[in-house]
Design an enzyme around this catalytic site. Structure first.
Site, mmCIF file in Angstrom:
data_model
loop_
_atom_site.group_PDB
_atom_site.id
_atom_site.type_symbol
_atom_site.label_atom_id
_atom_site.label_comp_id
_atom_site.label_asym_id
_atom_site.label_seq_id
_atom_site.Cartn_x
_atom_site.Cartn_y
_atom_site.Cartn_z
ATOM 1 N N LYS A 172 -8.897 17.981 56.035
ATOM 2 C CA LYS A 172 -7.665 17.590 55.391
ATOM 3 C C LYS A 172 -6.699 18.767 55.393
ATOM 4 O O LYS A 172 -7.179 19.895 55.500
ATOM 5 C CB LYS A 172 -7.916 17.105 53.976
ATOM 6 N N ASP A 201 -13.602 14.007 54.233
ATOM 7 C CA ASP A 201 -13.148 14.031 52.845
ATOM 8 C C ASP A 201 -14.381 14.444 52.068
ATOM 9 O O ASP A 201 -15.331 13.667 51.931
ATOM 10 C CB ASP A 201 -12.680 12.637 52.405
ATOM 11 N N HIS A 202 -14.388 15.670 51.570
ATOM 12 C CA HIS A 202 -15.666 16.192 51.054
ATOM 13 C C HIS A 202 -16.147 15.419 49.827
ATOM 14 O O HIS A 202 -17.320 15.487 49.480
ATOM 15 C CB HIS A 202 -15.600 17.700 50.811
ATOM 16 N N LYS A 206 -20.366 14.073 48.220
ATOM 17 C CA LYS A 206 -20.983 14.373 46.922
ATOM 18 C C LYS A 206 -22.038 13.318 46.607
ATOM 19 O O LYS A 206 -21.789 12.123 46.765
ATOM 20 C CB LYS A 206 -19.916 14.386 45.816
ATOM 21 N N ASP A 259 -2.723 16.449 47.663
ATOM 22 C CA ASP A 259 -3.930 17.274 47.668
ATOM 23 C C ASP A 259 -5.149 16.519 47.129
ATOM 24 O O ASP A 259 -6.268 16.736 47.593
ATOM 25 C CB ASP A 259 -3.664 18.527 46.816
ATOM 26 N N HIS A 264 -9.157 12.171 48.037
ATOM 27 C CA HIS A 264 -10.356 12.098 47.202
ATOM 28 C C HIS A 264 -10.306 10.944 46.195
ATOM 29 O O HIS A 264 -11.259 10.186 46.045
ATOM 30 C CB HIS A 264 -10.549 13.405 46.428
ATOM 31 N N LYS A 364 -4.381 20.343 37.599
ATOM 32 C CA LYS A 364 -4.936 21.703 37.621
ATOM 33 C C LYS A 364 -4.594 22.370 36.295
ATOM 34 O O LYS A 364 -3.629 22.001 35.632
ATOM 35 C CB LYS A 364 -4.320 22.488 38.770
HETATM 36 C C1 BG6 Z 1 -9.690 20.177 47.638
HETATM 37 C C2 BG6 Z 1 -8.320 20.484 47.117
HETATM 38 O O1 BG6 Z 1 -9.630 19.212 48.639
HETATM 39 O O2 BG6 Z 1 -10.494 19.698 46.577
HETATM 40 C C3 BG6 Z 1 -8.392 21.495 45.995
HETATM 41 O O3 BG6 Z 1 -7.518 20.992 48.159
HETATM 42 C C4 BG6 Z 1 -9.332 21.026 44.919
HETATM 43 O O4 BG6 Z 1 -7.099 21.746 45.454
HETATM 44 C C5 BG6 Z 1 -10.661 20.625 45.526
HETATM 45 O O5 BG6 Z 1 -9.493 22.077 43.987
HETATM 46 C C6 BG6 Z 1 -11.556 19.987 44.481
HETATM 47 O O6 BG6 Z 1 -12.830 19.837 45.008
HETATM 48 P P1 BG6 Z 1 -14.105 19.860 44.085
HETATM 49 O O7 BG6 Z 1 -15.221 19.578 45.012
HETATM 50 O O8 BG6 Z 1 -14.158 21.215 43.449
HETATM 51 O O9 BG6 Z 1 -13.876 18.795 43.061
#
Ligand code: BG6
Length: 513
Positions: A172, A201-202, A206, A259, A264, A364
């Site tokens: 992304k 998309d990480h 999870k 973002d 997500h 944030k």
């Molecule tokens: C990323 C964003 O894709 O995901 C970040 O660019 C964000 O801004 C992060 O902090 C959150 O990921 P996780 O796995 O910590 O919830």
């Protein structure tokens, strides 16, 4: 006896536990960047440690900086030591893993760099038995994606020699708006076939997010109540304590909507709302997710004030220490109008969800790191216990806690022993206590799936575009509207007061996560 297929079987085979991919080489573009040492190489090392990937597996770091193979390996070793969930590396294991790592210096637009990459990959195939199998990982800033894709195509690196396979993983952000996402899709698909493309998309990697599908579709009891007749509303929260750290340059152009929401949180929404897929395979699952996105009622530019709230943090206090405001960060416009907090109300206009609001919220510098999906059920239709000292019986809430404290809780009303009082209590399932093992990192699962050729947990072309088609009109509405009085919440607060008013207008409140 008729052998009826059960849902459990496809899911079990769908989770495909214990599979091992064929040996391959992963070429990481932008290998000197943070993502490679913080996430990718630690994930690859852990997969190796757990014997999930075979011995010949190799990594080529491709980037502009003048690094040697040894310097690359050393930097990655430090990255693994600092970031791996398994702690400090095991010496001999690292040596054998690092023996398959090398560094390839080139500009992304330098044709010679790709010609020599091709030769290098052929040598690796011969020496390490990787059989022409390749994964190209785009971990560069997105501006470089088009040129890398073009060069890979121009050098025939989009197809594998020796009957092997070639796949490409794209990080992304996938586009900045609907048009740019479409352009990028067109560029990628002019060189690669959709089956070769893995848009990452990480969140989908999870454990808790994957468990959402298992929870819904491997348990029969939830399906009958998972709809508008039983559910009052759904809240999806991703709250972060971190600010934008050293990513101001990227973030100020992006904001929370691009973002976090476009990718997500839309994924969390689709997994919560989707119908059961006909099978647990990449296209069946993604078909259902796309249907949800298509059913989401778009928020027209003129309606943004009604359905969205934006915030930006100013100076404040995080856990007892002073925290600076967003606008003072490096790479950020001191007059920035970029949102670090968003709340949205969405409707999924289909038979299952008609009239059920989905509230999404992310920000944030909020007081706590917590991500959860909470499904609030309707209250009991008739209050038998109205003369209880606590007569405001609370609705049942099912909370899927994505992180931290991964688990699932169900809030129910209970009689307080020995008294006439009724009080909410929770039934708890916690991963930590139930399974007693740390969950793998999202990238481990996703990198492994890509090597196995399983795109289920990656985003398809139409899915990305469907999501952008919901987000872009909101940006248009914001751009056309008045300037925001930013900052409008202090670091360490739960977002702007307007976010609470937004819920109060519907007679609801945000859950305490
Ligand atoms: C990323 C964003 O894709 O995901 C970040 O660019 C964000 O801004 C992060 O902090 C959150 O990921 P996780 O796995 O910590 O919830």
């Amino acid at each position: 006896m008729i052998d009826t297929p059960t849902l459990e079987n496809p899911l079990r085979s769908g989770l495909r536990l214990g599979r091992t991919p064929e040996p391959c080489t992963m070429v990481i573009f932008g290998a000197t960047g943070d993502l490679t040492s913080r996430k990718l190489v630690p994930a690859l090392y852990n997969l190796t440690r757990e014997r999930r990937i075979p011995g010949g597996f190799s990594v080529v770091g491709f980037a502009r900086r003048d690094w040697s193979d040894d310097f690359f390996r050393q930097t990655m070793l430090e990255g693994v030591n600092d970031n791996s969930r398994s702690g400090k590396v095991d010496g001999p294991l690292w040596e054998s893993f690092a023996a398959g790592m090398s560094y390839h210096q080139s500009n992304f637009d330098d044709s010679d760099g790709y010609a020599s990459l091709r030769e290098r990959l052929d040598v690796i195939d011969q020496e390490r038995g990787t059989g022409g199998n390749r994964v190209f990982y785009l971990a560069t800033p997105p501006e470089s994606y088009p040129v890398i894709i073009r060069q890979l195509g121009a050098h025939g690196l989009n197809v594998s020699p020796n009957g092997g396979w070639t796949r490409i993983i794209i990080e992304k952000p996938f586009g900045h708006d609907l048009d740019s996402a479409r352009d990028l899709n067109a560029q990628v698909l002019s060189v690669f076939h959709e089956d070769q493309v893995y848009r990452i998309d990480h969140y989908l990697g999870k454990e808790t997010v994957q468990n959402l599908m298992v929870f819904r579709f491997a348990n029969g009891i939830f399906e009958p109540i998972w709809n508008r007749s039983q559910i009052d509303h759904v809240q999806i929260t991703v709250s972060e304590t971190v600010g934008v750290e050293d990513r101001g340059g990227y973030y100020d152009q992006s904001g929370a909507m691009r973002d976090m929401i476009q990718n997500h949180m839309m994924q969390l929404l689709t997994l919560t709302a989707m119908e059961a897929p006909v099978a647990y395979d990449a296209n069946s699952v993604r078909d259902e997710k796309v249907k949800v996105l298509r059913a989401v009622r778009p928020i027209a530019p003129a309606d943004v004030a009604r359905y969205t709230v934006r915030g930006q943090y100013g100076p404040g206090n995080m856990g007892g220490s002073p925290a600076v405001g967003y606008r003072t960060g490096r790479g950020i416009n001191p007059e920035s109008q970029t949102e670090t907090f968003v709340a949205l109300k969405l409707f999924v206009d289909n038979w299952r969800w008609a009239g059920v609001p989905f509230y999404l919220r992310t920000g944030k510098r909020l007081p706590r790191r917590a991500s959860e999906i909470s499904v609030q059920f309707k209250t009991a239709p008739h209050l038998l216990f109205a003369d209880s000292p606590t007569n405001d019986i609370e609705p049942n809430v099912l909370s899927i806690k994505i992180q931290p404290d991964e688990g699932i809780t169900l809030k129910v009303s209970s009689k307080v022993p020995g008294q006439g009082q009724i009080r909410p209590v929770t039934m708890d399932f916690r991963y930590g206590t139930t399974f007693g093992v740390a969950s793998p990192e999202a990238y481990e699962r996703l990198l492994l799936d890509c090597m196995l050729g399983d795109g289920t947990l990656f985003t398809r072309r139409d899915e990305v575009e469907a999501s952008w088609s919901l987000i872009t009109p909101i940006h248009q509405g914001w751009a056309a509207g008045p300037r925001q009085e930013f900052p409008n919440y202090e670091a360490g607060d739960w977002g702007p007061a307007s976010a609470d008013e937004f819920m109060a207008r519907d007679g609801r409140a945000w859950r305490r996560v």
